[in-house]
Design a protein around this motif. Structure first.
Motif, PDB file in Angstrom:
ATOM      1  N   ALA A 126      49.970  18.477  43.997  1.00 38.58           N
ATOM      2  CA  ALA A 126      49.483  18.776  45.340  1.00 38.58           C
ATOM      3  C   ALA A 126      50.222  19.959  45.968  1.00 38.58           C
ATOM      4  CB  ALA A 126      49.608  17.539  46.233  1.00 38.58           C
ATOM      5  N   SER A 164      40.733  18.304  45.176  1.00 37.82           N
ATOM      6  CA  SER A 164      41.460  18.628  46.412  1.00 37.82           C
ATOM      7  C   SER A 164      42.448  19.768  46.168  1.00 37.82           C
ATOM      8  CB  SER A 164      42.175  17.392  46.959  1.00 37.82           C
ATOM      9  OG  SER A 164      43.233  17.039  46.113  1.00 37.82           O
ATOM     10  N   ALA A 167      40.375  22.959  45.923  1.00 33.59           N
ATOM     11  CA  ALA A 167      39.901  23.363  47.249  1.00 33.59           C
ATOM     12  C   ALA A 167      41.035  24.006  48.039  1.00 33.59           C
ATOM     13  CB  ALA A 167      39.340  22.154  47.991  1.00 33.59           C
ATOM     14  N   ARG A 168      42.225  23.434  47.904  1.00 29.17           N
ATOM     15  CA  ARG A 168      43.379  23.975  48.618  1.00 29.17           C
ATOM     16  C   ARG A 168      43.728  25.392  48.137  1.00 29.17           C
ATOM     17  NH1 ARG A 168      48.106  19.595  49.427  1.00 29.17           N
ATOM     18  NH2 ARG A 168      46.257  18.291  49.421  1.00 29.17           N
TER      19      ARG A 168
END
Ligand code: C2E
Ligand code: MG
Ligand code: MG
Ligand code: MG
Length: 281
Positions: A126, A164, A167-168
């Motif tokens: 992340a 995610s 997308a980030r």
């Protein structure tokens, strides 16, 4: 050509691989040392527009050149890097050095986007978007001039998890490329969910496509998909004039392959770009 210069030129000769790779053990500490010593570095392979022949981008490919001059190919050491949990270090290292070279080319008025390969494990990291942004901006490079390549099969292995992170990265401005396209069994529905900006047709479809209608069909479908989703389309592994001509007629966007150049060192790249002429069709 002798084996060493052949290896330096990056030709895919399995005999060279065996001879130069066979006799030493690779482990976490040798890899760490090799990165710190600059033995593992990005080499760069140009991407040219079919339209006008202009080289507009380069893909950074990891090469390990040992002090004795011998080359270790990524297929030999990247699996070790993955097994040892050192992929993040490799990606960061590749990004740093690709950005440094980009700045050198900027100063030569050579405008090149840079593509860097990221590993499947990145998709569960992340924090990578912030980290990559910091790396490129610290080197004075705009994320919009950097494309991150991720293989189709690794995206599809965990689409929900990866979405995610992808997308980030896209929100930071990075381009996102789906690498080795055509080998990963993705569906249209899945692909359209991911904010890709580029599609790279796997070289397996390019080689022999003139004679093999089924390969041509896959290329045509990929080009159509690219157009519909608004993606840049790069054909990998363009080796011959025939392949160039066929892909140009099919309105493919960019070519990458030995016809233009094998991957070369950062120092050699500008010379390769200035010598390259688009084939006269
Ligand atoms: P890839 O990203 O699909 O890279 C394209 C491969 O095709 C490269 O092999 C390149 O040298 C080779 N190639 C280029 N033009 C031609 C051609 O005209 N004909 C043929 N037959 N081959 C061509 P390479 O450098 O051995 O890299 C193999 C794979 O290793 C790459 O596939 C990529 O998935 C991985 N890799 C390379 N560098 C890195 C890296 O820094 N990080 C990560 N995670 N993976 C990397
Ligand atoms: Mg790639
Ligand atoms: Mg590829
Ligand atoms: Mg490939």
């Amino acid at each position: 050509r002798d084996n060493l210069s052949q290896a330096l030129l990056g030709f895919d000769d399995p005999i060279v691989d065996i001879e130069i790779d066979d006799d030493f053990e690779i482990g976490a500490s040798t890899i760490r040392e090799a990165m710190d010593a600059g033995e593992i570095m990005p080499w760069f392979q140009p991407q040219a527009e079919f339209d006008n022949g202009k080289v507009v981008a380069v893909e950074a490919l990891a090469r390990w050149r040992r002090r004795d001059g011998r080359i270790v190919r990524p297929s030999r050491f990247i699996p070790v890097i993955e097994r040892e949990g050192m992929v993040d270090a490799l990606t960061d290292h590749m990004l740093v050095h690709a950005c440094r070279w980009k700045r050198v080319w900027d100063r030569m008025a050579l405008r090149l986007n840079i593509s860097v390969n990221v590993s499947p494990t990145t998709l569960s990291d992340a924090g990578c978007a912030d980290r990559y942004q910091k790396i490129v901006e610290d080197h004075g490079v705009d994320p919009a001039d950097v494309v991150l390549e991720i293989t189709e099969s690794s995206v599809m292995a965990d689409l929900a998890g990866g979405l995610s992170v992808l997308a980030r990265l896209r929100l930071k401005g990075f381009g996102l490329s789906i690498d080795d396209f055509g080998t990963g069994y993705s569906s249209l529905a899945q692909l359209s969910q991911i904010p890709f900006t580029e599609l790279k047709i796997d070289q397996g479809f390019v080689v022999g496509a003139r004679e093999q209608p089924r390969k041509r069909a896959v290329i045509e479908a990929s080009l159509e998909l690219g157009r519909k989703l608004g993606l840049d389309v790069v054909a990998e592994g363009v080796e011959t004039l025939d392949e160039w001509q066929m892909l140009a007629e099919m309105h493919c966007g960019l070519a990458q392959g030995y016809l233009i150049s094998a991957p070369v060192t950062g120092a050699e790249l500008a010379g390769v770009v200035s010598r390259w002429r688009r084939p006269e069709l």
